[in-house]
Design an enzyme around this catalytic site. Structure first.
Site, PDB file in Angstrom:
ATOM      1  N   HIS A   1       0.815  -1.223   0.000  1.00  0.00           N
ATOM      2  CA  HIS A   1       0.000   0.000   0.000  1.00  0.00           C
ATOM      3  C   HIS A   1       0.849   1.273   0.000  1.00  0.00           C
ATOM      4  O   HIS A   1       0.312   2.362  -0.204  1.00  0.00           O
ATOM      5  CB  HIS A   1      -0.910   0.067   1.235  1.00  0.00           C
ATOM      6  CG  HIS A   1      -1.936  -1.034   1.303  1.00  0.00           C
ATOM      7  ND1 HIS A   1      -2.840  -1.254   0.288  1.00  0.00           N
ATOM      8  CD2 HIS A   1      -2.197  -1.963   2.259  1.00  0.00           C
ATOM      9  CE1 HIS A   1      -3.622  -2.286   0.623  1.00  0.00           C
ATOM     10  NE2 HIS A   1      -3.245  -2.736   1.804  1.00  0.00           N
TER      11      HIS A   1
ATOM     12  N   HIS B   1      -6.211  -7.371  -0.004  1.00  0.00           N
ATOM     13  CA  HIS B   1      -6.361  -5.946  -0.319  1.00  0.00           C
ATOM     14  C   HIS B   1      -5.671  -5.616  -1.644  1.00  0.00           C
ATOM     15  O   HIS B   1      -4.656  -6.228  -1.976  1.00  0.00           O
ATOM     16  CB  HIS B   1      -5.744  -5.094   0.798  1.00  0.00           C
ATOM     17  CG  HIS B   1      -6.351  -5.358   2.144  1.00  0.00           C
ATOM     18  ND1 HIS B   1      -5.782  -6.217   3.057  1.00  0.00           N
ATOM     19  CD2 HIS B   1      -7.486  -4.894   2.701  1.00  0.00           C
ATOM     20  CE1 HIS B   1      -6.546  -6.265   4.143  1.00  0.00           C
ATOM     21  NE2 HIS B   1      -7.593  -5.469   3.953  1.00  0.00           N
TER      22      HIS B   1
HETATM   23 ZN   LIG Z   1      -3.955  -7.231   3.118  1.00  0.00          ZN
END
Ligand SMILES: [Zn+2]
Length: 343
Positions: free
Chosen positions: A124, A163
């Site tokens: 991320h 994610h």
């Molecule tokens: Zn994750």
């Protein structure tokens, strides 16, 4: 079959207290590898700290110095989810550097494959900010390093963390040399990763997103791998395959709502291993991203090493999800295949 393990106790010094992303994830994983007799079969690859100029291939110099100074002041929150301790900067340098050591070993041919058991995770992390437990984007830095240091031209990054790896996608959105493939729950944190995000400019088509509806599991993930990842990888002909391995898509991981089993993670890794053997002399490197159920994380990492070492028995102590759901999957995968011109 030689497999490398990147690990160092410095990764435990990124002290996040009772945060879900904590050092027990690695402690449990490493001790289960020892107990299973797997650790002794692996080649230990001691990490090094990434150099500033290596971090700067992905991150803004001002952001890097901000993280450094924050650590010197004792740590604190970098974003609402991402916390630092005094040693987090050093741990983060070694996390990125651990991947760089793995790239060197695998690309120069000493090692077929490697798994970097590092933290903080990375997918991320953006150019100029931390996000979602991630400080520096370890895998994106590794890909840039492989492109520049070893003059590679085509790298595949596969990301099966639950994610979307928005940081990694961002880093290579316009770059035709890196094919980013991600499976992830959608809609979900961080909000990106719909199927129509396919890259831009020269990088058009080299971002392949496979969003998944909450509740889908083994069969859907394996079909995404077999029917989308395999053909796009064959078309792209990568010279190296990097894998952002997160285990939070497991049915027993309560941070998300997918229903994948340990056995399916191992089957996905088998697909990646076969692709690497077919396309790039077996060059395959994993890094740990998410996964917050300690038993899931340690059994999945063990299962992956079993696959890498060629052990035929895969142990899945947690078994498959009881409830399965696949509504809408056929039409969904058809749309993704159309977008990416897969027949
Ligand atoms: Zn994750």
């Amino acid at each position: 079959m030689k497999a490398g393990l990147v690990y160092d106790p410095i990764y435990l010094e990124h002290d996040t207290g009772d945060h879900v992303e904590n050092s027990r994830r690695l402690v449990t994983a490493v001790s289960s590898l020892k107990e299973a007799g797997i650790k002794e079969k692996l080649t230990c690859l001691p990490p090094r700290p990434a150099l500033l100029e290596e971090l700067e291939m992905i991150h803004a110099p001002e952001y890097i110095s901000y993280v450094k100074s924050k650590a010197e002041k004792g740590g604190g929150w970098l974003d609402p989810d991402t916390v630092m301790s005094p040693k987090s900067y050093e741990a983060a340098l070694y996390a990125a550097g651990g991947l760089l050591v793995a790239v060197g070993e695998v690309v120069k041919g000493g090692m077929n494959s490697a798994f970097a058991l590092v933290r903080p995770p990375g997918h991320h992390a953006l150019h100029d900010r931390a996000m979602g437990f991630c400080i520096f984007n370890n895998m994106a830095i590794a890909a840039k390093f492989a492109l520049s240091k070893f003059s590679l031209n085509r790298i595949l990054i596969a990301d099966f963390d639950v994610h979307h790896g928005n940081g990694t996608q961002d880093a290579f959105y316009a770059d035709p040399k890196v094919l980013y493939f991600s499976t992830h729950q959608y809609p979900f944190y961080p909000g990106t990763g719909w199927m129509d995000e396919t890259g831009t400019g020269e990088g058009e088509g080299t971002t392949v997103n496979f969003p998944m509806a909450a509740g889908w599991g083994d069969e859907e993930y394996l079909r995404a791998f077999n029917e989308v990842l395999v053909p796009v990888a064959r078309r792209f002909q990568p010279q190296l395959i990097l894998v952002s391995a997160g285990f939070d898509a497991h049915w027993a991981d309560h941070l998300a709502m997918m229903r994948v089993s340990v056995k399916a993670f191992a089957q996905m890794v088998m697909i990646l291993k076969n692709l690497a053997a077919e396309l790039c002399q077996g060059r395959l490197i994993f890094t740990l991203e998410g996964g917050y159920n300690l038993r899931v994380v340690s059994s999945s990492i063990k299962a992956i090493f079993d696959v890498l070492l060629g052990n035929s028995e895969i142990d899945d102590p947690l078994g498959e999800a009881e409830v399965k759901k696949a509504e809408g999957f056929d039409g969904h995968i058809r749309k993704i295949k159309e977008i990416h011109h897969i027949r």
